[in-house]
Scaffold this active site. Sequence first.
Site, PDB file in Angstrom:
ATOM      1  N   SER A 173       0.809  -1.228   0.000  1.00  0.00           N
ATOM      2  CA  SER A 173       0.000   0.000   0.000  1.00  0.00           C
ATOM      3  C   SER A 173       0.839   1.274   0.000  1.00  0.00           C
ATOM      4  CB  SER A 173      -0.876  -0.015   1.255  1.00  0.00           C
ATOM      5  OG  SER A 173      -1.404   1.258   1.508  1.00  0.00           O
ATOM      6  N   GLU A 197       0.156   3.619   1.783  1.00  0.00           N
ATOM      7  CA  GLU A 197       0.230   4.032   3.193  1.00  0.00           C
ATOM      8  C   GLU A 197       1.618   3.757   3.772  1.00  0.00           C
ATOM      9  OE1 GLU A 197      -2.144   5.453   5.662  1.00  0.00           O
ATOM     10  OE2 GLU A 197      -2.635   6.208   3.684  1.00  0.00           O
ATOM     11  N   TYR A 209      -1.739   0.247  10.684  1.00  0.00           N
ATOM     12  CA  TYR A 209      -1.980  -0.408   9.389  1.00  0.00           C
ATOM     13  C   TYR A 209      -0.755  -0.252   8.483  1.00  0.00           C
ATOM     14  CZ  TYR A 209      -3.700  -0.927   4.582  1.00  0.00           C
ATOM     15  OH  TYR A 209      -3.839  -1.295   3.268  1.00  0.00           O
TER      16      TYR A 209
HETATM   17  P1  NDP Z   1     -11.401  -4.836   1.709  1.00  0.00           P
HETATM   18  O1  NDP Z   1     -11.362  -4.341   3.114  1.00  0.00           O
HETATM   19  O2  NDP Z   1     -12.571  -4.539   0.840  1.00  0.00           O
HETATM   20  O3  NDP Z   1     -11.255  -6.435   1.745  1.00  0.00           O
HETATM   21  C1  NDP Z   1     -10.472  -7.097   2.696  1.00  0.00           C
HETATM   22  C2  NDP Z   1     -10.744  -8.579   2.606  1.00  0.00           C
HETATM   23  O4  NDP Z   1      -9.944  -9.278   3.581  1.00  0.00           O
HETATM   24  C3  NDP Z   1     -12.207  -8.973   2.896  1.00  0.00           C
HETATM   25  O5  NDP Z   1     -12.556 -10.016   2.023  1.00  0.00           O
HETATM   26  C4  NDP Z   1     -12.130  -9.498   4.330  1.00  0.00           C
HETATM   27  O6  NDP Z   1     -13.132 -10.414   4.659  1.00  0.00           O
HETATM   28  C5  NDP Z   1     -10.775 -10.198   4.274  1.00  0.00           C
HETATM   29  N1  NDP Z   1     -10.209 -10.488   5.592  1.00  0.00           N
HETATM   30  C6  NDP Z   1     -10.062  -9.624   6.634  1.00  0.00           C
HETATM   31  N2  NDP Z   1      -9.487 -10.255   7.676  1.00  0.00           N
HETATM   32  C7  NDP Z   1      -9.284 -11.542   7.305  1.00  0.00           C
HETATM   33  C8  NDP Z   1      -8.734 -12.684   7.950  1.00  0.00           C
HETATM   34  N3  NDP Z   1      -8.299 -12.637   9.204  1.00  0.00           N
HETATM   35  N4  NDP Z   1      -8.668 -13.853   7.259  1.00  0.00           N
HETATM   36  C9  NDP Z   1      -9.145 -13.921   5.995  1.00  0.00           C
HETATM   37  N5  NDP Z   1      -9.682 -12.874   5.327  1.00  0.00           N
HETATM   38  C10 NDP Z   1      -9.743 -11.698   5.975  1.00  0.00           C
HETATM   39  O7  NDP Z   1     -10.049  -4.374   1.012  1.00  0.00           O
HETATM   40  P2  NDP Z   1      -9.757  -3.977  -0.530  1.00  0.00           P
HETATM   41  O8  NDP Z   1     -10.402  -4.960  -1.419  1.00  0.00           O
HETATM   42  O9  NDP Z   1     -10.004  -2.526  -0.709  1.00  0.00           O
HETATM   43  O10 NDP Z   1      -8.169  -4.152  -0.581  1.00  0.00           O
HETATM   44  C11 NDP Z   1      -7.570  -5.422  -0.840  1.00  0.00           C
HETATM   45  C12 NDP Z   1      -6.164  -5.430  -0.264  1.00  0.00           C
HETATM   46  O11 NDP Z   1      -5.387  -4.389  -0.846  1.00  0.00           O
HETATM   47  C13 NDP Z   1      -6.066  -5.217   1.232  1.00  0.00           C
HETATM   48  O12 NDP Z   1      -4.986  -5.971   1.713  1.00  0.00           O
HETATM   49  C14 NDP Z   1      -5.763  -3.736   1.379  1.00  0.00           C
HETATM   50  O13 NDP Z   1      -5.082  -3.471   2.594  1.00  0.00           O
HETATM   51  C15 NDP Z   1      -4.872  -3.533   0.169  1.00  0.00           C
HETATM   52  N6  NDP Z   1      -4.871  -2.206  -0.408  1.00  0.00           N
HETATM   53  C16 NDP Z   1      -6.051  -1.614  -0.763  1.00  0.00           C
HETATM   54  C17 NDP Z   1      -6.047  -0.389  -1.392  1.00  0.00           C
HETATM   55  C18 NDP Z   1      -7.307   0.289  -1.792  1.00  0.00           C
HETATM   56  O14 NDP Z   1      -7.260   1.492  -2.080  1.00  0.00           O
HETATM   57  N7  NDP Z   1      -8.434  -0.399  -1.858  1.00  0.00           N
HETATM   58  C19 NDP Z   1      -4.766   0.303  -1.702  1.00  0.00           C
HETATM   59  C20 NDP Z   1      -3.586  -0.427  -1.300  1.00  0.00           C
HETATM   60  C21 NDP Z   1      -3.655  -1.635  -0.686  1.00  0.00           C
HETATM   61  P3  NDP Z   1     -14.595  -9.913   5.199  1.00  0.00           P
HETATM   62  O15 NDP Z   1     -15.359  -9.512   3.974  1.00  0.00           O
HETATM   63  O16 NDP Z   1     -15.136 -11.124   5.852  1.00  0.00           O
HETATM   64  O17 NDP Z   1     -14.323  -8.780   6.143  1.00  0.00           O
HETATM   65  P1  GDR Z   2      -6.987   5.680   3.357  1.00  0.00           P
HETATM   66  O1  GDR Z   2      -8.514   5.797   2.884  1.00  0.00           O
HETATM   67  O2  GDR Z   2      -6.829   5.939   4.803  1.00  0.00           O
HETATM   68  O3  GDR Z   2      -6.185   6.521   2.410  1.00  0.00           O
HETATM   69  O4  GDR Z   2      -6.690   4.124   3.135  1.00  0.00           O
HETATM   70  P2  GDR Z   2      -9.776   6.542   3.520  1.00  0.00           P
HETATM   71  O5  GDR Z   2     -10.775   6.636   2.432  1.00  0.00           O
HETATM   72  O6  GDR Z   2     -10.208   5.924   4.806  1.00  0.00           O
HETATM   73  O7  GDR Z   2      -9.187   8.010   3.864  1.00  0.00           O
HETATM   74  C1  GDR Z   2      -8.677   8.865   2.864  1.00  0.00           C
HETATM   75  C2  GDR Z   2      -8.421  10.265   3.445  1.00  0.00           C
HETATM   76  O8  GDR Z   2      -9.682  10.884   3.728  1.00  0.00           O
HETATM   77  C3  GDR Z   2      -9.600  11.494   5.000  1.00  0.00           C
HETATM   78  N1  GDR Z   2     -10.936  11.626   5.604  1.00  0.00           N
HETATM   79  C4  GDR Z   2     -11.752  10.622   5.939  1.00  0.00           C
HETATM   80  N2  GDR Z   2     -11.608   9.284   5.794  1.00  0.00           N
HETATM   81  C5  GDR Z   2     -12.628   8.490   6.220  1.00  0.00           C
HETATM   82  N3  GDR Z   2     -12.524   7.168   6.050  1.00  0.00           N
HETATM   83  N4  GDR Z   2     -13.769   9.007   6.784  1.00  0.00           N
HETATM   84  C6  GDR Z   2     -13.939  10.355   6.963  1.00  0.00           C
HETATM   85  O9  GDR Z   2     -14.952  10.789   7.480  1.00  0.00           O
HETATM   86  C7  GDR Z   2     -12.885  11.199   6.508  1.00  0.00           C
HETATM   87  N5  GDR Z   2     -12.709  12.551   6.503  1.00  0.00           N
HETATM   88  C8  GDR Z   2     -11.536  12.806   5.947  1.00  0.00           C
HETATM   89  C9  GDR Z   2      -8.690  10.565   5.804  1.00  0.00           C
HETATM   90  O10 GDR Z   2      -8.193  11.223   6.977  1.00  0.00           O
HETATM   91  C10 GDR Z   2      -7.629  10.264   4.752  1.00  0.00           C
HETATM   92  O11 GDR Z   2      -6.682  11.285   4.727  1.00  0.00           O
HETATM   93  C11 GDR Z   2      -7.149   3.430   1.985  1.00  0.00           C
HETATM   94  C12 GDR Z   2      -7.411   1.963   2.405  1.00  0.00           C
HETATM   95  O12 GDR Z   2      -8.023   1.293   1.337  1.00  0.00           O
HETATM   96  C13 GDR Z   2      -6.113   1.264   2.731  1.00  0.00           C
HETATM   97  O13 GDR Z   2      -6.365  -0.119   2.959  1.00  0.00           O
HETATM   98  C14 GDR Z   2      -5.153   1.445   1.553  1.00  0.00           C
HETATM   99  O14 GDR Z   2      -3.932   0.807   1.819  1.00  0.00           O
HETATM  100  C15 GDR Z   2      -4.945   2.922   1.252  1.00  0.00           C
HETATM  101  O15 GDR Z   2      -6.192   3.494   0.948  1.00  0.00           O
HETATM  102  C16 GDR Z   2      -4.019   3.134   0.076  1.00  0.00           C
END
Ligand code: NDP
Ligand code: GDR
Length: 332
Positions: free
Chosen positions: A124, A126, A148
Amino acid sequence: MAKKALVTGITGQDGSYLTELLLQKKYQVFGLVQRSATDPFDNIRHLLDDIEIIVGDLSDSGSLIRALQQSDPDEVYNLAAQSFVKSSWDIPEMTGDVTGLGVTRMLEAVRTVKPQARFYQASSSEMFGQVAQTPQRETTPFHPRSPYGVAKVYGHWITVNYRESYDMFACSGILFNHESPRRGYEFVTRKVASTAAYIKEGLASELTLGNLDSKRDWGFAGDYVEAMWLMLQQDAPDDYVIGTGENHSVQELCEVAFGHLGLDWTKYVKQDKRFMRPAEVEVLLSDPSKARKNLKWQTKVSFEKLIQMMVDAEMKRIVEMRAGEVPGLPRA
Ligand code: NDP
Ligand code: GDR
């Protein structure tokens, strides 16, 4: 013979889009799903007849070894994680265990059962946290700002370490934020899109957010899963930054979402410190040139189109909700 893929986190946003892509490419897909008391299949209900679900958990090594034995995969996509940054301060130990150590458990299961399988780790942006340079690329040093982010840095380096130690085909995709109508409701894009639609339809009166100034490099999740697949099709394993190369603030996100519905965001958006973070990542911006060059990967959906797509999906959902076709919307 069809290729076989094991996807952890298949019920999440990325898992659903990746599975659609793999099925299109005629893969046999196995999805690891953690045990749940409620129905976790919203994102993949339309795919359930075409995939095989395996119950397992990233905190349980035995279940991961059995998942590898049962699926005998050519490719493993490790997408499972506790992925909500804000919650990682509330549950730091669990986040470290699943999002960090869980990667080692997956790699050990692959090494034990099918060491020749190709492995993708969902790293990520992050990890860059308090950024050392802008834009961020593969060589930019990490300075994570949340439990995280710290866990993801561990997951990244253990993936690199297994590649170097055991010659495994292990790749780390350093993905910047990617969104879609399947995004969880607590993430800011979905929260803004759904609440703006609620306000438009008279179902809510305000939207409460945290930091409006933070900037993210937001792309469409459907484009990003293609990059994951491409990484595992290369001649050699490597790490890649994936993003659009453009960033926008949370305020701009509000402007586009409310503007799409003909609303003035300043009348509805309030700030509340409940949504502020103990340590914020202020600005992220990718330099995806390595992926563009080596993977021939490019994002196709612009920021404005992405947010409009998400708002339109929320409006459609309200119509379906009113018709009784889907249950009421959960709120962030
Ligand atoms: P989601 O939160 O939508 O999905 C996470 C998945 O992991 C869900 O299917 C969840 O299951 C499963 N999970 C959580 N805990 C466990 C566990 N203990 N054992 C098995 N499965 C588990 O994430 P995204 O699809 O958005 O992201 C996918 C991956 O990419 C994640 O690792 C995230 O950190 C990473 N990532 C995401 C980004 C983004 O912008 N979306 C950017 C960079 C990295 P359940 O549905 O049951 O909760
Ligand atoms: P992020 O996504 O932390 O970048 O992680 P999120 O959408 O939660 O926050 C993005 C930015 O928005 C600001 N923010 C708020 N965020 C949330 N969730 N709710 C609010 O009310 C709000 N107000 C302002 C946050 O402070 C932040 O700056 C996502 C996840 O998908 C991670 O798993 C992944 O790794 C990174 O993106 C890349």
